[in-house]
Motif scaffolding. Structure first.
Motif, PDB file in Angstrom:
ATOM      1  N   GLU A  60      -5.212   6.842  -2.018  1.00 49.01           N
ATOM      2  CA  GLU A  60      -3.793   7.123  -1.793  1.00 49.01           C
ATOM      3  C   GLU A  60      -2.892   6.015  -2.317  1.00 49.01           C
ATOM      4  OE1 GLU A  60      -0.664   8.046   1.886  1.00 49.01           O
ATOM      5  OE2 GLU A  60      -2.622   7.155   2.308  1.00 49.01           O
ATOM      6  N   LYS A  61      -3.278   4.769  -2.128  1.00 52.58           N
ATOM      7  CA  LYS A  61      -2.366   3.649  -2.371  1.00 52.58           C
ATOM      8  C   LYS A  61      -2.585   2.951  -3.713  1.00 52.58           C
ATOM      9  CE  LYS A  61      -1.899   2.934   2.605  1.00 52.58           C
ATOM     10  NZ  LYS A  61      -2.470   4.257   2.933  1.00 52.58           N
ATOM     11  N   THR A  63      -1.229  -2.112  -5.937  1.00 56.03           N
ATOM     12  CA  THR A  63      -0.627  -1.365  -4.827  1.00 56.03           C
ATOM     13  C   THR A  63       0.895  -1.292  -4.901  1.00 56.03           C
ATOM     14  OG1 THR A  63      -0.450  -3.338  -3.420  1.00 56.03           O
ATOM     15  CG2 THR A  63      -2.512  -2.051  -3.281  1.00 56.03           C
ATOM     16  N   ALA A  64       1.508  -1.942  -5.896  1.00 61.01           N
ATOM     17  CA  ALA A  64       2.958  -2.150  -5.864  1.00 61.01           C
ATOM     18  C   ALA A  64       3.758  -0.852  -5.979  1.00 61.01           C
ATOM     19  CB  ALA A  64       3.377  -3.117  -6.964  1.00 61.01           C
ATOM     20  N   LEU A  65       3.358   0.053  -6.837  1.00 59.82           N
ATOM     21  CA  LEU A  65       4.123   1.290  -6.978  1.00 59.82           C
ATOM     22  C   LEU A  65       4.127   2.077  -5.680  1.00 59.82           C
ATOM     23  CD1 LEU A  65       3.479   2.846 -10.514  1.00 59.82           C
ATOM     24  CD2 LEU A  65       5.656   2.182  -9.503  1.00 59.82           C
ATOM     25  N   TYR A  66       3.008   2.067  -4.979  1.00 57.69           N
ATOM     26  CA  TYR A  66       2.973   2.736  -3.677  1.00 57.69           C
ATOM     27  C   TYR A  66       3.923   2.047  -2.705  1.00 57.69           C
ATOM     28  CZ  TYR A  66       1.477   4.498   0.820  1.00 57.69           C
ATOM     29  OH  TYR A  66       1.479   5.057   2.069  1.00 57.69           O
ATOM     30  N   GLN A  67       3.932   0.719  -2.695  1.00 57.57           N
ATOM     31  CA  GLN A  67       4.806  -0.006  -1.778  1.00 57.57           C
ATOM     32  C   GLN A  67       6.281   0.283  -2.053  1.00 57.57           C
ATOM     33  OE1 GLN A  67       3.574  -4.079  -0.441  1.00 57.57           O
ATOM     34  NE2 GLN A  67       2.208  -3.941  -2.211  1.00 57.57           N
ATOM     35  N   PHE A  68       6.642   0.422  -3.321  1.00 54.66           N
ATOM     36  CA  PHE A  68       8.032   0.681  -3.664  1.00 54.66           C
ATOM     37  C   PHE A  68       8.437   2.130  -3.408  1.00 54.66           C
ATOM     38  CE2 PHE A  68       7.845  -3.124  -6.555  1.00 54.66           C
ATOM     39  CZ  PHE A  68       8.879  -3.816  -5.949  1.00 54.66           C
ATOM     40  N   GLY A  69       7.539   3.075  -3.751  1.00 56.48           N
ATOM     41  CA  GLY A  69       7.932   4.474  -3.721  1.00 56.48           C
ATOM     42  C   GLY A  69       7.300   5.318  -2.644  1.00 56.48           C
ATOM     43  N   GLY A  70       6.098   4.951  -2.199  1.00 55.06           N
ATOM     44  CA  GLY A  70       5.433   5.701  -1.151  1.00 55.06           C
ATOM     45  C   GLY A  70       4.713   6.960  -1.612  1.00 55.06           C
ATOM     46  N   ALA A  71       4.791   7.291  -2.897  1.00 57.62           N
ATOM     47  CA  ALA A  71       4.106   8.484  -3.398  1.00 57.62           C
ATOM     48  C   ALA A  71       2.614   8.219  -3.533  1.00 57.62           C
ATOM     49  CB  ALA A  71       4.687   8.893  -4.752  1.00 57.62           C
TER      50      ALA A  71
END
Length: 281
Positions: A202-203, A98-106
């Protein structure tokens, strides 16, 4: 020939990043060989010090495309293939699901199933290029990683995007080697199955069922890849939730296009290096 150096992130980033890799690709008259990487339930951010050094494609495509200088690899759903054309260095961050979503929100489903897209679709182009320029001023791999680590630490200073405890569910799926029930996951998340699937897509980039399937394959791959296949195959089948040996072989062929016996004879497999990097404590 590849030289891999694995380095841990600073403590504040260890909930988000497995590790960093400094990868030196050295011309040993074998760069034209196709090198393979497999779905492993991870995402990566990769900086290369030179442009046009390698080309990628997924196995279902006929066309190798040049990799961006700063590339993101989303959740892979099929085998990826790379051809390297000259020597270069890459610095890679291996992210938890989930980390890329947490950092960028895309939305992660936008990059899932691809084998490298331009990272400027997720982060500020100026910040990324400044990070790349600074990182490759250093010959020392540790100092190059320090630059990337600092860049990602700055992302922790801004509010992170809520993942609704999917990070914990993803950890549990990995702990259980993919052998989990979707109904149980939805109950733990206090969501309907449909809502849980929407948030996973999504995440993380995949449905929970698809993610668990990849983790189950990854777990079996890692156990089979161990010294002299040290674990009994039937214990692997039971521990990872395969119905029988035929099911294990079918899944292995789905993700690698080969049976385990023939796959492990290959010398052009990159996945074990990444597996080792995600196992560092």
């Amino acid at each position: 020939m590849f030289h891999f150096q694995t380095l841990l992130p600073s403590p504040p980033l260890r909930d988000y990043i497995y590790s960093y890799l400094v990868v030196d690709v050295v011309d040993n008259n074998d760069l034209a060989v196709v090198h393979e990487a497999l779905p492993m339930g991870i995402t990566t951010l990769c900086f290369s010090d030179r442009s046009g050094c390698y080309h990628n494609k997924v196995s279902s495509s006929d066309i190798f495309l040049p990799a961006p200088d700063i590339a993101v690899v989303g959740q892979m759903v099929e085998k990826g293939e790379s051809i390297f054309s000259r020597s270069f260095r890459s610095v890679v961050a291996l992210f938890k699901p989930t980390a890329l979503y947490q950092f960028g929100g895309a939305a992660m489903n936008a990059i899932a199933g691809t084998y490298s897209v331009d990272a400027t679709s997720l982060f500020s182009p100026k910040e990324l290029h400044d990070c790349r320029e600074q990182m490759f001023q250093y010959v020392d791999g540790e100092k190059a990683v320090d630059v990337l680590d600092h860049f990602l630490l700055t992302k922790l200073e801004t509010p992170k995007h809520n993942v609704r405890n999917l990070d914990k569910l993803a950890d549990y799926i990995s702990h259980k080697k993919g052998n989990v029930g979707i109904d149980w996951l939805a109950d733990q998340a206090s969501m309907s199955i449909k809502t849980l699937e929407r948030h996973f897509v999504e995440k993380i980039g995949l449905t929970p069922k698809h993610f668990a399937r990849i983790i189950r394959f990854k777990s079996a791959f890692q156990l089979l890849e161990g010294p002299a296949h040290s674990m009994d195959v039937f214990r692997i089948i039971e521990g990872c939730g395969f119905t029988d040996q035929a099911h294990l072989i079918k899944e292995f062929k789905h993700f690698t296009s080969r049976t385990p016996k023939f796959y492990y004879a290959s010398q052009e497999v990159l996945s074990p290096f990444f597996l080792g990097a995600t196992s560092k404590k």
